[in-house]
Design a protein around this motif. Structure first.
Motif, short mmCIF file in Angstrom:
data_model
loop_
_atom_site.label_atom_id
_atom_site.label_comp_id
_atom_site.label_asym_id
_atom_site.label_seq_id
_atom_site.Cartn_x
_atom_site.Cartn_y
_atom_site.Cartn_z
N ASP A 84 0.87 -1.17 0.00
CA ASP A 84 0.00 0.00 0.00
C ASP A 84 0.91 1.23 0.00
OD1 ASP A 84 -1.55 2.20 0.86
OD2 ASP A 84 -2.96 0.84 1.84
N LEU A 85 0.64 2.15 -0.89
CA LEU A 85 1.58 3.29 -1.02
C LEU A 85 1.70 4.08 0.29
CD1 LEU A 85 0.60 6.57 -1.53
CD2 LEU A 85 -0.65 5.43 -3.32
N TYR A 86 0.63 4.07 1.11
CA TYR A 86 0.69 4.84 2.36
C TYR A 86 1.69 4.22 3.36
CZ TYR A 86 -3.53 7.29 0.86
OH TYR A 86 -4.45 8.04 0.18
N CYS A 87 1.96 2.91 3.20
CA CYS A 87 2.85 2.22 4.15
C CYS A 87 4.15 1.79 3.50
CB CYS A 87 2.19 0.96 4.71
SG CYS A 87 0.49 1.12 5.10
N TYR A 88 4.26 1.96 2.20
CA TYR A 88 5.43 1.46 1.47
C TYR A 88 6.69 2.15 1.97
CZ TYR A 88 8.48 0.52 -2.57
OH TYR A 88 9.53 0.14 -3.38
N THR A 89 7.74 1.36 2.14
CA THR A 89 9.04 1.96 2.45
C THR A 89 10.05 1.41 1.46
OG1 THR A 89 9.53 0.17 3.99
CG2 THR A 89 8.65 2.19 4.95
N SER A 90 11.07 2.20 1.18
CA SER A 90 12.08 1.77 0.22
C SER A 90 13.42 2.32 0.68
CB SER A 90 11.72 2.30 -1.16
OG SER A 90 12.78 2.08 -2.05
N ASP A 91 14.46 1.47 0.59
CA ASP A 91 15.77 1.98 0.98
C ASP A 91 16.48 2.63 -0.21
OD1 ASP A 91 16.24 -0.28 -0.43
OD2 ASP A 91 17.16 -1.41 1.21
N GLN A 92 15.78 2.72 -1.33
CA GLN A 92 16.38 3.38 -2.49
C GLN A 92 15.44 4.47 -3.00
OE1 GLN A 92 16.41 0.69 -5.85
NE2 GLN A 92 14.77 -0.47 -4.90
N LEU A 93 16.02 5.47 -3.65
CA LEU A 93 15.21 6.53 -4.25
C LEU A 93 15.14 6.30 -5.76
CD1 LEU A 93 16.50 9.61 -2.23
CD2 LEU A 93 14.42 8.27 -1.86
N PHE A 94 14.16 6.92 -6.40
CA PHE A 94 13.91 6.66 -7.83
C PHE A 94 14.07 7.93 -8.66
CE2 PHE A 94 11.78 3.44 -5.38
CZ PHE A 94 11.98 2.27 -6.11
N ASP A 95 14.51 7.75 -9.91
CA ASP A 95 14.60 8.89 -10.84
C ASP A 95 13.21 9.38 -11.20
OD1 ASP A 95 17.55 8.90 -11.53
OD2 ASP A 95 17.03 6.82 -12.02
N VAL A 96 12.30 8.42 -11.37
CA VAL A 96 10.93 8.77 -11.75
C VAL A 96 9.95 7.96 -10.90
CG1 VAL A 96 9.21 8.80 -13.61
CG2 VAL A 96 11.63 9.23 -14.15
N VAL A 97 8.97 8.65 -10.32
CA VAL A 97 7.85 7.97 -9.65
C VAL A 97 6.61 8.26 -10.48
CG1 VAL A 97 6.43 7.83 -7.58
CG2 VAL A 97 8.91 8.06 -7.37
N SER A 98 5.93 7.20 -10.88
CA SER A 98 4.74 7.35 -11.73
C SER A 98 3.54 6.71 -11.05
CB SER A 98 5.01 6.65 -13.07
OG SER A 98 3.81 6.58 -13.82
N SER A 99 2.38 7.31 -11.24
CA SER A 99 1.16 6.71 -10.72
C SER A 99 0.03 7.08 -11.66
CB SER A 99 0.89 7.22 -9.30
OG SER A 99 -0.11 6.43 -8.71
N ALA A 100 -0.57 6.06 -12.27
CA ALA A 100 -1.61 6.34 -13.27
C ALA A 100 -2.94 5.78 -12.83
CB ALA A 100 -1.21 5.71 -14.62
N ARG A 101 -3.95 6.64 -12.82
CA ARG A 101 -5.35 6.25 -12.55
C ARG A 101 -5.52 5.66 -11.14
NH1 ARG A 101 -3.73 4.58 -17.60
NH2 ARG A 101 -4.86 5.47 -19.38
N VAL A 102 -4.71 6.10 -10.20
CA VAL A 102 -4.74 5.56 -8.84
C VAL A 102 -5.34 6.57 -7.85
CG1 VAL A 102 -3.33 4.64 -6.94
CG2 VAL A 102 -2.74 4.10 -9.32
N LEU A 103 -4.89 7.83 -7.94
CA LEU A 103 -5.33 8.82 -6.94
C LEU A 103 -6.84 9.01 -6.95
CD1 LEU A 103 -2.59 11.59 -7.06
CD2 LEU A 103 -2.76 9.63 -5.58
N GLN A 104 -7.47 8.77 -8.10
CA GLN A 104 -8.94 8.86 -8.18
C GLN A 104 -9.62 7.98 -7.14
OE1 GLN A 104 -10.83 6.77 -11.40
NE2 GLN A 104 -9.03 5.54 -11.83
N TRP A 105 -8.95 6.90 -6.72
CA TRP A 105 -9.56 5.95 -5.79
C TRP A 105 -9.16 6.20 -4.33
CZ3 TRP A 105 -13.57 3.66 -7.42
CH2 TRP A 105 -13.68 3.26 -8.75
#
Ligand SMILES: C[S@@+](CC[C@H](N)C(=O)[O-])C[C@H]1O[C@@H](n2cnc3c(N)ncnc32)[C@H](O)[C@@H]1O
Length: 256
Positions: A84-105
Protein backbone atom coordinates in the motif's frame (compact mmCIF):
# COMPACT_ATOMS: atom_id res chain seq x y z
CA UNK A 1 -10.91 -2.58 -8.37
CA UNK A 2 -14.24 -3.96 -9.58
CA UNK A 3 -14.02 -7.56 -10.82
CA UNK A 4 -13.95 -7.61 -14.60
CA UNK A 5 -11.66 -4.62 -14.92
CA UNK A 6 -8.59 -6.88 -15.00
CA UNK A 7 -8.97 -7.39 -18.76
CA UNK A 8 -9.09 -3.61 -19.27
CA UNK A 9 -5.97 -3.06 -17.13
CA UNK A 10 -4.14 -5.90 -18.84
CA UNK A 11 -4.82 -4.48 -22.29
CA UNK A 12 -3.25 -1.12 -21.45
CA UNK A 13 0.11 -0.28 -22.98
CA UNK A 14 2.57 2.45 -22.12
CA UNK A 15 2.67 3.94 -25.62
CA UNK A 16 -1.08 4.62 -25.64
CA UNK A 17 -2.30 4.60 -22.06
CA UNK A 18 0.60 6.23 -20.19
CA UNK A 19 2.30 7.97 -23.12
CA UNK A 20 3.19 10.96 -20.89
CA UNK A 21 6.06 8.81 -19.60
CA UNK A 22 7.66 8.47 -23.04
CA UNK A 23 9.17 11.97 -22.74
CA UNK A 24 10.22 11.61 -19.12
CA UNK A 25 11.81 8.20 -18.64
CA UNK A 26 15.30 7.57 -19.98
CA UNK A 27 17.46 4.51 -20.42
CA UNK A 28 19.16 3.26 -17.27
CA UNK A 29 16.78 5.01 -14.85
CA UNK A 30 15.18 3.65 -11.67
CA UNK A 31 11.40 3.92 -11.81
CA UNK A 32 8.63 3.27 -9.26
CA UNK A 33 5.14 2.58 -10.65
CA UNK A 34 2.57 3.01 -7.89
CA UNK A 35 -0.73 1.18 -8.39
CA UNK A 36 0.76 -0.87 -11.21
CA UNK A 37 -2.25 -3.20 -11.54
CA UNK A 38 -1.40 -6.27 -13.63
CA UNK A 39 1.91 -4.70 -14.70
CA UNK A 40 1.14 -4.20 -18.37
CA UNK A 41 2.20 -0.53 -18.39
CA UNK A 42 5.06 -1.30 -15.98
CA UNK A 43 6.48 -3.81 -18.45
CA UNK A 44 6.51 -1.03 -21.05
CA UNK A 45 8.52 1.07 -18.59
CA UNK A 46 11.00 -1.84 -18.37
CA UNK A 47 11.44 -1.65 -22.14
CA UNK A 48 12.10 2.09 -21.93
CA UNK A 49 14.77 1.92 -19.22
CA UNK A 50 16.42 -1.18 -20.70
CA UNK A 51 18.45 -3.73 -18.80
CA UNK A 52 20.59 -1.06 -17.10
CA UNK A 53 17.48 0.36 -15.46
CA UNK A 54 15.48 -0.90 -12.49
CA UNK A 55 11.70 -0.90 -12.07
CA UNK A 56 9.47 -1.58 -9.10
CA UNK A 57 5.69 -1.86 -9.41
CA UNK A 58 3.58 -1.82 -6.24
CA UNK A 59 -0.13 -2.47 -5.80
CA UNK A 60 -2.55 -3.36 -3.00
CA UNK A 61 -4.29 -6.10 -4.97
CA UNK A 62 -2.76 -9.54 -4.24
CA UNK A 63 -4.47 -10.97 -7.29
CA UNK A 64 -3.11 -8.31 -9.69
CA UNK A 65 0.41 -8.49 -8.21
CA UNK A 66 0.40 -12.29 -8.62
CA UNK A 67 -0.68 -11.88 -12.23
CA UNK A 68 2.00 -9.23 -12.86
CA UNK A 69 4.70 -11.48 -11.39
CA UNK A 70 3.54 -14.41 -13.51
CA UNK A 71 3.29 -12.45 -16.73
CA UNK A 72 6.64 -10.68 -16.52
CA UNK A 73 8.84 -13.12 -14.62
CA UNK A 74 11.25 -13.18 -17.57
CA UNK A 75 12.21 -9.49 -17.17
CA UNK A 76 15.09 -9.57 -14.65
CA UNK A 77 15.11 -5.93 -13.57
CA UNK A 78 11.32 -5.63 -13.14
CA UNK A 79 10.00 -6.31 -9.63
CA UNK A 80 6.46 -6.39 -8.33
CA UNK A 81 5.56 -6.01 -4.69
CA UNK A 82 2.30 -6.21 -2.80
CA UNK A 83 2.24 -2.89 -0.94
CA UNK A 84 0.00 0.00 0.00
CA UNK A 85 1.58 3.29 -1.02
CA UNK A 86 0.69 4.84 2.36
CA UNK A 87 2.85 2.22 4.15
CA UNK A 88 5.43 1.46 1.47
CA UNK A 89 9.04 1.96 2.45
CA UNK A 90 12.08 1.77 0.22
CA UNK A 91 15.77 1.98 0.98
CA UNK A 92 16.38 3.38 -2.49
CA UNK A 93 15.21 6.53 -4.25
CA UNK A 94 13.91 6.66 -7.83
CA UNK A 95 14.60 8.89 -10.84
CA UNK A 96 10.93 8.77 -11.75
CA UNK A 97 7.85 7.97 -9.65
CA UNK A 98 4.74 7.35 -11.73
CA UNK A 99 1.16 6.71 -10.72
CA UNK A 100 -1.61 6.34 -13.27
CA UNK A 101 -5.35 6.25 -12.55
CA UNK A 102 -4.74 5.56 -8.84
CA UNK A 103 -5.33 8.82 -6.94
CA UNK A 104 -8.94 8.86 -8.18
CA UNK A 105 -9.56 5.95 -5.79
CA UNK A 106 -7.79 7.37 -2.74
CA UNK A 107 -9.44 9.11 0.18
CA UNK A 108 -6.34 11.15 0.98
CA UNK A 109 -4.76 12.16 -2.36
CA UNK A 110 -2.75 15.02 -0.74
CA UNK A 111 -1.21 12.58 1.73
CA UNK A 112 -0.58 10.12 -1.12
CA UNK A 113 1.35 12.73 -3.09
CA UNK A 114 3.40 13.67 0.00
CA UNK A 115 4.27 9.99 0.25
CA UNK A 116 5.18 9.66 -3.45
CA UNK A 117 7.48 12.68 -3.24
CA UNK A 118 9.51 10.91 -0.54
CA UNK A 119 10.59 8.22 -2.99
CA UNK A 120 12.01 10.63 -5.60
CA UNK A 121 15.71 11.44 -5.87
CA UNK A 122 16.66 15.14 -5.77
CA UNK A 123 15.91 16.50 -9.28
CA UNK A 124 13.89 13.36 -10.04
CA UNK A 125 10.38 13.50 -11.51
CA UNK A 126 6.87 12.75 -10.30
CA UNK A 127 4.35 12.00 -13.04
CA UNK A 128 0.69 11.44 -12.31
CA UNK A 129 -2.05 10.62 -14.77
CA UNK A 130 -5.61 10.89 -13.52
CA UNK A 131 -9.24 11.72 -14.17
CA UNK A 132 -11.73 14.48 -13.58
CA UNK A 133 -14.89 12.39 -13.48
CA UNK A 134 -17.11 15.47 -13.54
CA UNK A 135 -15.92 16.27 -17.05
CA UNK A 136 -17.01 13.04 -18.73
CA UNK A 137 -18.70 13.59 -22.11
CA UNK A 138 -21.05 11.23 -23.94
CA UNK A 139 -22.57 11.80 -27.34
CA UNK A 140 -25.49 11.67 -27.49
CA UNK A 141 -26.38 11.95 -23.83
CA UNK A 142 -26.97 8.48 -22.32
CA UNK A 143 -30.37 7.53 -20.78
CA UNK A 144 -31.49 9.48 -17.71
CA UNK A 145 -31.34 6.30 -15.59
CA UNK A 146 -27.60 6.01 -16.27
CA UNK A 147 -27.06 9.73 -15.64
CA UNK A 148 -28.85 9.34 -12.30
CA UNK A 149 -26.62 6.37 -11.48
CA UNK A 150 -23.51 8.31 -12.48
CA UNK A 151 -24.51 11.29 -10.25
CA UNK A 152 -25.07 8.94 -7.32
CA UNK A 153 -21.72 7.26 -8.04
CA UNK A 154 -19.91 10.62 -7.86
CA UNK A 155 -21.72 11.49 -4.61
CA UNK A 156 -20.87 8.10 -3.12
CA UNK A 157 -17.23 8.56 -4.09
CA UNK A 158 -17.08 12.13 -2.72
CA UNK A 159 -18.68 11.10 0.58
CA UNK A 160 -16.00 8.40 0.90
CA UNK A 161 -13.36 11.14 0.57
CA UNK A 162 -12.38 10.54 -3.06
CA UNK A 163 -11.76 13.61 -5.20
CA UNK A 164 -13.81 13.37 -8.39
CA UNK A 165 -11.82 16.25 -9.90
CA UNK A 166 -8.35 15.11 -8.86
CA UNK A 167 -6.88 15.65 -12.36
CA UNK A 168 -7.47 19.39 -12.08
CA UNK A 169 -6.06 19.65 -8.53
CA UNK A 170 -2.74 17.98 -9.25
CA UNK A 171 -0.64 20.96 -10.28
CA UNK A 172 -1.70 22.90 -7.14
CA UNK A 173 -0.91 19.90 -4.93
CA UNK A 174 2.46 19.50 -6.69
CA UNK A 175 3.26 23.17 -5.93
CA UNK A 176 2.19 22.72 -2.31
CA UNK A 177 4.70 19.89 -2.02
CA UNK A 178 7.54 22.00 -3.37
CA UNK A 179 7.81 20.43 -6.83
CA UNK A 180 9.17 22.61 -9.65
CA UNK A 181 8.93 22.78 -13.45
CA UNK A 182 5.34 21.57 -13.34
CA UNK A 183 3.79 20.70 -16.70
CA UNK A 184 0.30 19.53 -17.60
CA UNK A 185 -0.99 17.72 -20.65
CA UNK A 186 -4.41 16.60 -21.80
CA UNK A 187 -4.52 12.80 -22.08
CA UNK A 188 -8.27 12.34 -22.33
CA UNK A 189 -9.48 8.94 -23.50
CA UNK A 190 -11.82 9.17 -26.45
CA UNK A 191 -13.73 6.26 -27.90
CA UNK A 192 -16.18 6.30 -30.82
CA UNK A 193 -18.52 3.80 -32.40
CA UNK A 194 -16.22 2.84 -35.25
CA UNK A 195 -13.50 1.78 -32.77
CA UNK A 196 -13.08 -1.95 -32.33
CA UNK A 197 -13.29 -1.58 -28.54
CA UNK A 198 -16.17 0.93 -28.40
CA UNK A 199 -18.56 -1.48 -26.64
CA UNK A 200 -15.91 -2.64 -24.17
CA UNK A 201 -14.72 0.90 -23.41
CA UNK A 202 -18.19 2.39 -22.91
CA UNK A 203 -19.36 -0.60 -20.87
CA UNK A 204 -17.04 0.46 -18.03
CA UNK A 205 -20.20 2.02 -16.48
CA UNK A 206 -22.02 -1.31 -16.68
CA UNK A 207 -19.15 -2.95 -14.80
CA UNK A 208 -19.25 -0.14 -12.24
CA UNK A 209 -23.03 -0.50 -11.85
CA UNK A 210 -22.67 -4.28 -11.48
CA UNK A 211 -19.95 -4.07 -8.85
CA UNK A 212 -19.67 -0.74 -7.02
CA UNK A 213 -23.37 -0.28 -7.72
CA UNK A 214 -24.23 -3.12 -5.33
CA UNK A 215 -22.30 -1.40 -2.58
CA UNK A 216 -23.97 1.92 -3.43
CA UNK A 217 -27.39 0.23 -3.02
CA UNK A 218 -26.31 -1.25 0.32
CA UNK A 219 -25.07 2.18 1.41
CA UNK A 220 -28.42 3.76 0.49
CA UNK A 221 -27.17 5.88 -2.44
CA UNK A 222 -29.31 4.22 -5.11
CA UNK A 223 -32.28 1.90 -5.39
CA UNK A 224 -31.76 -1.62 -6.66
CA UNK A 225 -34.55 -1.32 -9.22
CA UNK A 226 -33.03 1.88 -10.63
CA UNK A 227 -29.57 0.28 -10.77
CA UNK A 228 -30.94 -2.59 -12.87
CA UNK A 229 -32.82 -0.17 -15.11
CA UNK A 230 -29.67 1.90 -15.67
CA UNK A 231 -27.80 -1.24 -16.78
CA UNK A 232 -30.59 -2.22 -19.22
CA UNK A 233 -30.96 1.30 -20.66
CA UNK A 234 -27.22 1.96 -21.00
CA UNK A 235 -26.65 -1.47 -22.63
CA UNK A 236 -29.18 -0.43 -25.25
CA UNK A 237 -27.48 2.99 -25.67
CA UNK A 238 -24.14 1.26 -26.35
CA UNK A 239 -25.72 -1.08 -28.86
CA UNK A 240 -27.92 1.42 -30.70
CA UNK A 241 -27.40 5.14 -30.16
CA UNK A 242 -24.01 5.72 -28.61
CA UNK A 243 -21.58 7.63 -30.83
CA UNK A 244 -18.74 8.56 -28.52
CA UNK A 245 -17.50 8.88 -24.94
CA UNK A 246 -14.65 11.01 -23.62
CA UNK A 247 -13.06 10.45 -20.21
CA UNK A 248 -11.16 13.57 -19.14
CA UNK A 249 -7.59 12.68 -18.10
CA UNK A 250 -4.61 14.89 -17.38
CA UNK A 251 -0.94 14.06 -16.98
CA UNK A 252 0.92 16.29 -14.55
CA UNK A 253 4.67 16.17 -14.06
CA UNK A 254 6.89 17.96 -11.57
CA UNK A 255 10.54 17.92 -10.54
CA UNK A 256 11.83 17.53 -6.98
C1 LIG B 1 -7.39 1.91 -12.16
S1 LIG B 1 -6.08 0.87 -11.63
C2 LIG B 1 -4.73 1.52 -12.57
C3 LIG B 1 -3.70 0.50 -12.94
C4 LIG B 1 -2.62 1.03 -13.88
N1 LIG B 1 -1.82 2.05 -13.21
C5 LIG B 1 -3.23 1.57 -15.14
O1 LIG B 1 -3.15 2.79 -15.38
O2 LIG B 1 -3.80 0.77 -15.90
C6 LIG B 1 -5.71 1.48 -9.99
C7 LIG B 1 -4.77 0.54 -9.23
O3 LIG B 1 -4.36 1.18 -8.03
C8 LIG B 1 -4.27 0.19 -7.02
N2 LIG B 1 -4.31 0.87 -5.72
C9 LIG B 1 -5.39 1.43 -5.11
N3 LIG B 1 -5.04 1.96 -3.92
C10 LIG B 1 -3.72 1.74 -3.77
C11 LIG B 1 -2.78 2.04 -2.73
N4 LIG B 1 -3.17 2.66 -1.61
N5 LIG B 1 -1.48 1.67 -2.89
C12 LIG B 1 -1.10 1.01 -4.01
N6 LIG B 1 -1.96 0.69 -5.03
C13 LIG B 1 -3.24 1.04 -4.91
C14 LIG B 1 -5.44 -0.72 -7.31
O4 LIG B 1 -5.31 -2.00 -6.72
C15 LIG B 1 -5.42 -0.78 -8.85
O5 LIG B 1 -4.66 -1.85 -9.33
Amino acid sequence: MPEGTQAVLNRRILEIDNSNLLHIIQKGQRVLDVGCGSGSITSGIANLVGLDGYIVGIDTSPHLIELAKRQYENIPNLHFQLADLYCYTSDQLFDVVSSARVLQWLAYPQKAIAQLVKFIKPNGMLSILDYNHQKIEWSPSPPQSLLNFYDAFLRWRADAGMDNCIADQLSTIFKNHGLNNITEQDHSEFTQRQDENFAENTSIWIKVAETRGLQMVQDGYFQEEMRRQAIVDYTSWIKNEGISMKLYLRAVTGQK
